[in-house]
Design a protein around this motif. Structure first.
Motif, short mmCIF file in Angstrom:
data_model
loop_
_atom_site.label_atom_id
_atom_site.label_comp_id
_atom_site.label_asym_id
_atom_site.label_seq_id
_atom_site.Cartn_x
_atom_site.Cartn_y
_atom_site.Cartn_z
N SER A 6 -25.17 23.32 50.91
CA SER A 6 -25.18 21.98 49.77
C SER A 6 -24.07 21.90 49.57
N VAL A 7 -22.35 22.67 50.08
CA VAL A 7 -21.31 22.02 49.28
C VAL A 7 -21.27 20.90 50.29
N TYR A 8 -21.50 20.71 51.27
CA TYR A 8 -20.99 19.62 52.03
C TYR A 8 -21.44 18.06 51.26
N ARG A 9 -23.50 18.98 50.52
CA ARG A 9 -23.82 17.27 50.36
C ARG A 9 -22.81 16.99 49.06
N SER A 11 -20.23 17.32 48.37
CA SER A 11 -18.80 16.66 48.64
C SER A 11 -19.19 14.91 48.62
N ALA A 12 -20.81 14.88 49.01
CA ALA A 12 -20.73 13.46 49.69
C ALA A 12 -21.56 12.74 48.83
N TYR A 13 -22.05 14.07 47.81
CA TYR A 13 -22.33 12.98 46.43
C TYR A 13 -21.01 12.72 45.15
N SER A 14 -20.11 12.97 45.08
CA SER A 14 -19.05 12.63 44.77
C SER A 14 -18.53 12.13 45.65
N ARG A 15 -18.89 11.74 46.11
CA ARG A 15 -17.51 10.53 47.59
C ARG A 15 -18.68 9.45 47.11
N ALA A 16 -19.59 9.74 46.96
CA ALA A 16 -20.09 7.94 46.36
C ALA A 16 -20.28 7.91 45.05
N LEU A 17 -20.20 9.10 44.20
CA LEU A 17 -19.74 8.53 42.74
C LEU A 17 -18.62 7.88 42.56
N PHE A 42 -34.95 14.11 45.56
CA PHE A 42 -35.80 15.45 45.08
C PHE A 42 -34.13 16.27 45.58
N GLN A 43 -33.72 15.69 46.91
CA GLN A 43 -32.61 17.00 47.27
C GLN A 43 -31.81 16.87 46.14
N VAL A 44 -30.92 15.93 46.18
CA VAL A 44 -30.00 15.58 44.92
C VAL A 44 -30.48 16.77 44.02
N ARG A 45 -31.67 16.69 42.25
CA ARG A 45 -32.07 17.09 41.64
C ARG A 45 -32.22 18.49 42.59
N LYS A 46 -31.73 18.82 43.26
CA LYS A 46 -32.66 20.91 43.97
C LYS A 46 -30.73 20.53 43.98
N ASP A 47 -29.99 19.94 44.57
CA ASP A 47 -28.72 20.00 44.52
C ASP A 47 -28.08 20.88 43.49
N PHE A 48 -28.29 19.11 42.17
CA PHE A 48 -27.54 19.19 40.88
C PHE A 48 -27.84 20.79 40.40
N SER A 49 -28.90 21.49 41.13
CA SER A 49 -29.64 22.29 39.35
C SER A 49 -29.04 23.29 39.95
N ASN B 190 -14.32 16.16 59.53
CA ASN B 190 -14.04 15.22 58.69
C ASN B 190 -13.20 16.16 57.74
N VAL B 191 -11.83 16.51 57.63
CA VAL B 191 -10.96 17.24 58.01
C VAL B 191 -10.83 16.96 56.01
N ALA B 192 -11.39 16.06 55.79
CA ALA B 192 -11.03 16.08 53.92
C ALA B 192 -12.04 17.11 53.33
N THR B 193 -13.17 16.91 54.50
CA THR B 193 -14.79 17.30 53.54
C THR B 193 -14.32 18.95 54.27
N GLU B 194 -13.65 19.37 55.13
CA GLU B 194 -13.57 20.54 55.21
C GLU B 194 -12.52 20.96 53.98
N LEU B 195 -11.76 20.16 53.93
CA LEU B 195 -10.45 20.77 52.83
C LEU B 195 -11.01 21.30 50.92
N GLU B 196 -12.29 20.50 51.52
CA GLU B 196 -13.44 20.97 50.42
C GLU B 196 -13.79 21.76 49.85
#
Lengths: 217, 217
Positions: A6-9, A11-17, A42-49, B190-196
């Motif tokens: 979920s931490v990795y996800r 991180s991906a959301y933040s990059r997309a945003l 659903f996964q996005v909302r679950k992670d946010f929650s 992904n080094v950036a993701t690992e840092l995060e």
């Protein structure tokens, strides 16, 4: 709190945003984030929650708010100082790597026991290992990046933990482990293993396409 | 054939076996390998059987045989040439990284579109991107390491695949994806993701030990 995936996800959301922000978006829906991150709404909302991020299903989220909320979850609203142990070829490259600042980190110093490496790289001073404990204490360092030879990695990580380090990003070619209940986290990034993995897949793909020679040859 | 996790385990077994060899071991039992690799005996034997490695349960395995069998699975009995795209700070560090040879790979060339980076690093020539297709064809390259900026990574990986590359180790800060049935493998580091991830864990550990300041302070 969140598990590793979920931490990795997040991180991906933040990059997309941040991409949406660059494109001029002010508001966004979980669907938009899901689409660009390759997960379900659903996964996005679950992670946010999971991380206590609330939004308005109908009205969407304010992009800027979401970014700053995620940043604060990652502790990026303040700069985290990090030290780098082992300034050989990989270590000195990491000293030059600009990704640290982007992720809210500042490399405060490098450490190496080889006196020929105790120079300034990218304006960062490389100290002898004997300065390690004092530096961690005085500069209140909690995070370390390890790029030492595999044979000393376990020993040095034990030292770091003893000196108060709470998180280690390990590039040494060994998988470091610590006890489950420890308040220290170790993240292993093994370039050698990834190369081996690459080699395996290349060979397996060669045999799949039925050739040991090359396309085009 | 093996999945990603079994490839990683096989890699760990190989590393353990080389240590046993250094210690003078000639024969070994799955139990010894299991103990040093942090898996069960059953898992070791299951993995060996998956890759067609046979042994004698009672008599154990010959260390040297096992190493060479695993090496041949990874394709290490011949040197695989690999190219490196993107010779910025991370890329040029990878050009200096000695791990490639250890893993049975030779970096045949670097590529960068910035003419100031088209120099020789560690005796490896860095060519302009316009030479890419011809170089891959003439030198029969199947594997590439990608260390370009995130924004061009997808485009360059598509080029590489078009030119005949079968495996990409991606260090660019984006997760590259390809279609499931493709004969090309992409491994993302992904080094950036690992840092995060490191930052997140450090902050979470700080709150666990109930302090925002430092141990010893």
């Amino acid at each position: 709190m969140g598990n590793r995936m979920s931490v990795y996800r997040l991180s991906a959301y933040s990059r997309a945003l941040k991409k949406f922000r660059e494109l001029g978006y002010v508001k966004i829906f979980s669907k938009n984030i899901a689409n660009t991150s390759g997960v379900t709404e659903f996964q996005v909302r679950k992670d946010f929650s999971l991380y206590g991020i609330t939004g308005n299903k109908r009205g969407g989220y304010i992009v800027e708010d979401l970014i700053s909320k995620i940043d604060s979850i990652f502790g990026k609203n303040k700069i985290e100082k990090v030290i780098l142990i082992g300034c050989g070829s990989l270590g000195s490259a990491l000293l030059k790597y600009r990704g640290f600042e982007k992720e809210g980190m500042q490399v405060a110093a490098g450490f190496d026991e080889d006196s020929s490496k105790q120079i300034k790289i990218n304006n960062i001073v490389v100290y002898p290992m004997s300065h390690l404990q004092e530096f961690i204490r005085v500069n209140m360092i909690s995070a370390a990046v390890l790029a030492v030879p595999g044979i000393v990695a376990q020993e040095i990580s034990s030292l770091l933990i003893k000196y108060g380090i709470l998180g280690i990003l390990n590039f040494a070619p060994v998988n470091l482990t610590i006890s489950e209940n420890s308040n220290v986290s170790i993240i292993n990034v093994n370039v050698a293993t990834e190369l081996e993995n690459l080699l395996y897949h290349v060979n397996s793909n060669k045999s799949k396409i039925g050739t040991n020679s090359l396309p085009g040859s």
